[in-house]
Design an enzyme around this catalytic site. Structure first.
Site, PDB file in Angstrom:
ATOM      1  CG  HIS A 138      -2.079   0.920   1.146  1.00 31.60           C
ATOM      2  ND1 HIS A 138      -2.116   2.008   0.305  1.00 31.60           N
ATOM      3  CD2 HIS A 138      -3.276   0.924   1.804  1.00 31.60           C
ATOM      4  CE1 HIS A 138      -3.268   2.643   0.450  1.00 31.60           C
ATOM      5  NE2 HIS A 138      -4.000   2.004   1.347  1.00 31.60           N
TER       6      HIS A 138
ATOM      7  CG  HIS B  78      -5.661   6.097  -0.860  1.00 27.61           C
ATOM      8  ND1 HIS B  78      -6.422   4.957  -0.959  1.00 27.61           N
ATOM      9  CD2 HIS B  78      -5.788   6.744  -2.048  1.00 27.61           C
ATOM     10  CE1 HIS B  78      -6.994   4.908  -2.156  1.00 27.61           C
ATOM     11  NE2 HIS B  78      -6.620   5.982  -2.839  1.00 27.61           N
TER      12      HIS B  78
ATOM     13  CE1 TYR C 128      -4.191   5.631   6.089  1.00 32.80           C
ATOM     14  CE2 TYR C 128      -4.577   4.695   3.912  1.00 32.80           C
ATOM     15  CZ  TYR C 128      -5.065   5.197   5.111  1.00 32.80           C
ATOM     16  OH  TYR C 128      -6.420   5.262   5.331  1.00 32.80           O
TER      17      TYR C 128
END
Length: 345
Positions: free
Chosen positions: A156, A159, A161
């Protein structure tokens, strides 16, 4: 068609629950690729209630029957491995410590899924000596995912993070080898990719990127350059896919339209390309047919239509999603109770 990673906040105490067996197997009615909800790599990676983890033996064992259920129906299942970084607070951290990030600047307060205004705790800037341990946490999480039976992992890197906090110049204010230039800001992300690929094989590794997003005050002054630098750098690791989120939809002549700005990344990337961000049946068919992308990831439509591929095939009506139930902790309502097509006829 790909099931996009969708946080559902139903893994009590960070342990995946049996109700996830039905949830994911429902969405494997046509086989295909599924990407799990964001799954924390360590205790420090948490930032929301009841998100799953994959850093303990208990969590690995809890994932196994869920993965088996997807495989039993012919699906391919990747685990999205995740660290929230500064998008957290003291309550989610070991011993009430500060969240970790590339910076000591917290995000601005934000309105959460339940309309509560969330104020984040000031993060602690990672030292250069600490960064290898976080990279190793990603490696161990990937190893654990394979032990749980997953076919691979999606890192990931989107977004707002931790990985994106390093990449984007609105957040990264470091003056060492992990900050400043584009190359330095992307160093952490690429070191994570390298460690994970070395551990489980590059053919089991994907990554999600959102260079055009501004989640959690995380944006970049030149998103096109960031996206192209990342995909060109990723090519040398030979990872299996790159999953890119389109910019937010814009209004053109009174209609919402996808900006379609990720094609240069698709052209530059040598592996499989996945596009996500507001696609419907017509638009998804169009971009695949035109070679704009290889695969399209669907989130909210797949959440509310477990048989979405069949509905698209028949051009059937779709269930409407219930936004109020996206992030409740109910094991059924708004989770596994959306009807299949034959149940609505």
């Amino acid at each position: 068609m790909v099931l996009a990673p969708l946080g559902r906040l139903r893994s009590y105490d960070n342990v995946p629950q049996p109700h996830a067996i039905l949830y994911y197997s429902q969405r494997t009615t046509e086989g295909g690729l599924l990407i799990s909800e964001a799954t924390a790599i360590s205790e420090t990676a948490r930032g929301y209630p009841h998100t799953p983890g994959i850093w303990t033996k208990e969590q690995v064992e809890a994932w196994k029957p869920i993965v088996d259920a997807v495989h039993d129906k012919g699906g391919i299942f990747f685990c999205q491995i995740w660290h929230t970084g500064r998008v957290s607070d003291y309550g989610y951290q070991p011993n009430g410590q500060a969240p970790i990030s590339c910076t000591d600047k917290p995000p601005s307060p934000t309105v959460l899924y339940d309309d509560i205004i969330k104020e984040y705790s000031p993060p602690r800037r990672l030292t250069i000596d600490e960064i290898p341990q976080v990279i190793d946490d990603f490696r161990i999480a990937a190893k654990n995912a394979i032990e749980a039976g997953f076919d691979g992992v999606e890192i990931h890197g989107a977004h707002g993070y931790l990985i994106e906090q390093f990449m984007k110049d609105s957040v990264n204010d470091r003056a060492d080898k992990y900050g400043g230039t584009l190359e330095n800001r992307c160093r952490f992300a690429l070191e994570v990719v390298e460690a994970v690929a070395d551990e489980i094989g590059s053919d089991r590794v994907g990554i999600r990127l959102s260079p055009f997003s501004d989640y959690e005050d995380c944006y970049d002054s030149d998103p096109e350059a960031l996206g192209l630098y990342m995909v060109n750098s990723l090519n040398k690791y030979g990872i299996v896919y790159c999953h890119v989120v389109e910019p937010r939809m814009c209004v053109v002549e009174g209609r919402y339209q996808i900006p379609h700005r990720v094609f240069p990344m698709r052209e530059a990337f040598s592996g499989t390309f996945i596009a996500a961000g507001g696609y419907d049946r017509e638009e998804g068919n169009k971009v695949v047919a035109e070679g704009y992308t290889d695969l399209v990831a669907y989130g909210r439509l797949f959440l509310s239509n477990p048989d979405l591929p069949k509905r698209f095939e028949l051009n059937a009506d779709l269930n409407e999603y219930d936004r109020s139930a996206f992030y409740t902790h109910d094991p059924v309502v708004g989770y596994t109770d959306y009807p299949f097509l034959e149940q609505t006829c």
